[in-house]
Design a protein around this motif. Structure first.
Motif, PDB file in Angstrom:
ATOM      1  N   ALA A  64     -13.051  14.341  29.190  1.00 41.73           N
ATOM      2  CA  ALA A  64     -14.482  14.657  29.239  1.00 41.73           C
ATOM      3  C   ALA A  64     -15.049  14.552  27.827  1.00 41.73           C
ATOM      4  CB  ALA A  64     -14.711  16.064  29.791  1.00 41.73           C
ATOM      5  N   VAL A  65     -16.313  14.196  27.752  1.00 39.10           N
ATOM      6  CA  VAL A  65     -17.023  14.176  26.478  1.00 39.10           C
ATOM      7  C   VAL A  65     -18.030  15.316  26.506  1.00 39.10           C
ATOM      8  CG1 VAL A  65     -18.570  12.848  24.983  1.00 39.10           C
ATOM      9  CG2 VAL A  65     -16.730  11.687  26.208  1.00 39.10           C
ATOM     10  N   SER A  66     -18.099  16.071  25.410  1.00 38.48           N
ATOM     11  CA  SER A  66     -19.005  17.220  25.352  1.00 38.48           C
ATOM     12  C   SER A  66     -20.459  16.771  25.467  1.00 38.48           C
ATOM     13  CB  SER A  66     -18.793  18.002  24.058  1.00 38.48           C
ATOM     14  OG  SER A  66     -19.124  17.219  22.937  1.00 38.48           O
ATOM     15  N   PRO A  67     -21.330  17.646  25.982  1.00 38.02           N
ATOM     16  CA  PRO A  67     -22.743  17.285  26.161  1.00 38.02           C
ATOM     17  C   PRO A  67     -23.448  16.876  24.867  1.00 38.02           C
ATOM     18  CG  PRO A  67     -22.243  19.291  27.363  1.00 38.02           C
ATOM     19  CD  PRO A  67     -21.038  18.965  26.524  1.00 38.02           C
ATOM     20  N   ASN A  68     -22.966  17.357  23.726  1.00 36.23           N
ATOM     21  CA  ASN A  68     -23.596  16.991  22.454  1.00 36.23           C
ATOM     22  C   ASN A  68     -22.975  15.730  21.848  1.00 36.23           C
ATOM     23  OD1 ASN A  68     -21.144  17.882  21.462  1.00 36.23           O
ATOM     24  ND2 ASN A  68     -21.987  19.623  20.347  1.00 36.23           N
ATOM     25  N   ASP A  69     -22.082  15.076  22.577  1.00 34.35           N
ATOM     26  CA  ASP A  69     -21.420  13.834  22.150  1.00 34.35           C
ATOM     27  C   ASP A  69     -20.612  13.980  20.867  1.00 34.35           C
ATOM     28  OD1 ASP A  69     -22.235  12.266  24.306  1.00 34.35           O
ATOM     29  OD2 ASP A  69     -24.092  11.677  23.325  1.00 34.35           O
ATOM     30  N   LYS A  70     -20.162  15.200  20.561  1.00 29.28           N
ATOM     31  CA  LYS A  70     -19.396  15.414  19.335  1.00 29.28           C
ATOM     32  C   LYS A  70     -17.895  15.524  19.578  1.00 29.28           C
ATOM     33  CE  LYS A  70     -22.982  17.508  16.544  1.00 29.28           C
ATOM     34  NZ  LYS A  70     -23.357  18.647  15.716  1.00 29.28           N
ATOM     35  N   PHE A  71     -17.499  15.882  20.804  1.00 29.81           N
ATOM     36  CA  PHE A  71     -16.093  16.152  21.076  1.00 29.81           C
ATOM     37  C   PHE A  71     -15.626  15.399  22.312  1.00 29.81           C
ATOM     38  CE2 PHE A  71     -17.930  19.884  19.054  1.00 29.81           C
ATOM     39  CZ  PHE A  71     -17.115  20.009  17.946  1.00 29.81           C
ATOM     40  N   GLN A  94     -21.818  25.026  21.271  1.00 32.21           N
ATOM     41  CA  GLN A  94     -21.345  23.659  21.480  1.00 32.21           C
ATOM     42  C   GLN A  94     -20.726  23.028  20.251  1.00 32.21           C
ATOM     43  OE1 GLN A  94     -24.053  21.001  23.413  1.00 32.21           O
ATOM     44  NE2 GLN A  94     -24.793  22.612  24.766  1.00 32.21           N
ATOM     45  N   ASP A  95     -21.191  23.390  19.077  1.00 32.87           N
ATOM     46  CA  ASP A  95     -20.682  22.772  17.849  1.00 32.87           C
ATOM     47  C   ASP A  95     -19.412  23.427  17.334  1.00 32.87           C
ATOM     48  OD1 ASP A  95     -22.707  20.914  17.813  1.00 32.87           O
ATOM     49  OD2 ASP A  95     -24.026  22.131  16.565  1.00 32.87           O
ATOM     50  N   ASP A  96     -18.928  24.468  18.021  1.00 35.24           N
ATOM     51  CA  ASP A  96     -17.771  25.217  17.534  1.00 35.24           C
ATOM     52  C   ASP A  96     -16.766  25.474  18.653  1.00 35.24           C
ATOM     53  OD1 ASP A  96     -15.997  26.760  16.117  1.00 35.24           O
ATOM     54  OD2 ASP A  96     -17.321  28.496  15.943  1.00 35.24           O
ATOM     55  N   PRO A  97     -15.926  24.478  18.991  1.00 37.97           N
ATOM     56  CA  PRO A  97     -14.956  24.673  20.072  1.00 37.97           C
ATOM     57  C   PRO A  97     -13.983  25.820  19.814  1.00 37.97           C
ATOM     58  CG  PRO A  97     -15.033  22.375  19.422  1.00 37.97           C
ATOM     59  CD  PRO A  97     -15.873  23.138  18.446  1.00 37.97           C
ATOM     60  N   GLU A  98     -13.814  26.214  18.567  1.00 38.25           N
ATOM     61  CA  GLU A  98     -12.932  27.341  18.273  1.00 38.25           C
ATOM     62  C   GLU A  98     -13.500  28.643  18.832  1.00 38.25           C
ATOM     63  OE1 GLU A  98     -12.229  27.061  14.076  1.00 38.25           O
ATOM     64  OE2 GLU A  98     -11.239  25.140  14.288  1.00 38.25           O
TER      65      GLU A  98
END
Length: 176
Positions: free
Chosen positions: A6-13, A101-105
């Motif tokens: 899967a690709v994250s909604p913000n296209d970063k991950f 969203q910008d911090d998967p941790e």
């Protein structure tokens, strides 16, 4: 083996369900960025081709704790972009809070849905985001030949749909 992507909604991950240990691996699409630590769920990885030649090296973030204990077959981001649904061979569905969203941790399991008696092989979110449908089983001798509809907010199974002759490999809601 790679079971789900899967690709994250913000296209970063980009996320991979590729381990028999139930892990979900998260990579930043910008190769220059790697997770920082020390976090127990950030691991050094090495990729090799089929001949054993190293092709890449870096760090990947493994989602956890409280993740799955078996292979992750389905990864699906919610329409509101605040949740990640994962389904596994451990017969469970996890709803992850991914509001940051910008911090998967900072992503964590908000709810675990339990009720399937076999592998969960498909997920689909309703157009309103209120419900999730799941289905699964394994082969013609599947133990669980039911689709289930879940209330996403409460995690309660609101409907069971029996009558299938084999495993359920695909399910979806129609927006009519």
């Amino acid at each position: 083996e790679l079971w789900s992507v899967a690709v994250s909604p913000n296209d970063k991950f980009i996320l991979f369900g590729d381990g028999d240990d139930g892990s979900i691996r998260v990579h930043h699409l910008d190769r220059s960025i790697t997770p920082t630590g020390p976090y127990p769920h950030v691991k050094r990885i090495k990729s090799s081709d089929e001949k054993g030649k190293r092709t890449a090296e870096g760090k990947a973030l493994f989602l956890g704790p409280n993740g799955h204990s078996e292979e992750v077959d389905v990864l699906l981001f919610s329409r509101d972009k605040k949740k990640l649904f994962s389904a596994s061979r451990d017969y469970t569905i996890k709803i992850w809070n991914v509001e940051k969203q910008d911090d998967p941790e900072a992503w964590f399991v908000a709810r675990t849905l339990v009720g399937h008696k076999d592998i969960v092989a498909t997920l689909s979110e309703s157009p309103t985001g209120e419900y999730l449908v799941s289905g699964g089983g394994w082969g013609i001798d599947a133990k669980d030949k039911k689709a289930r509809v879940w209330d996403v907010k409460t995690g309660v199974e609101v409907r069971s749909l029996p009558g299938h002759e084999a495993m359920i490999t695909s399910a979806m809601f129609l927006d009519m």
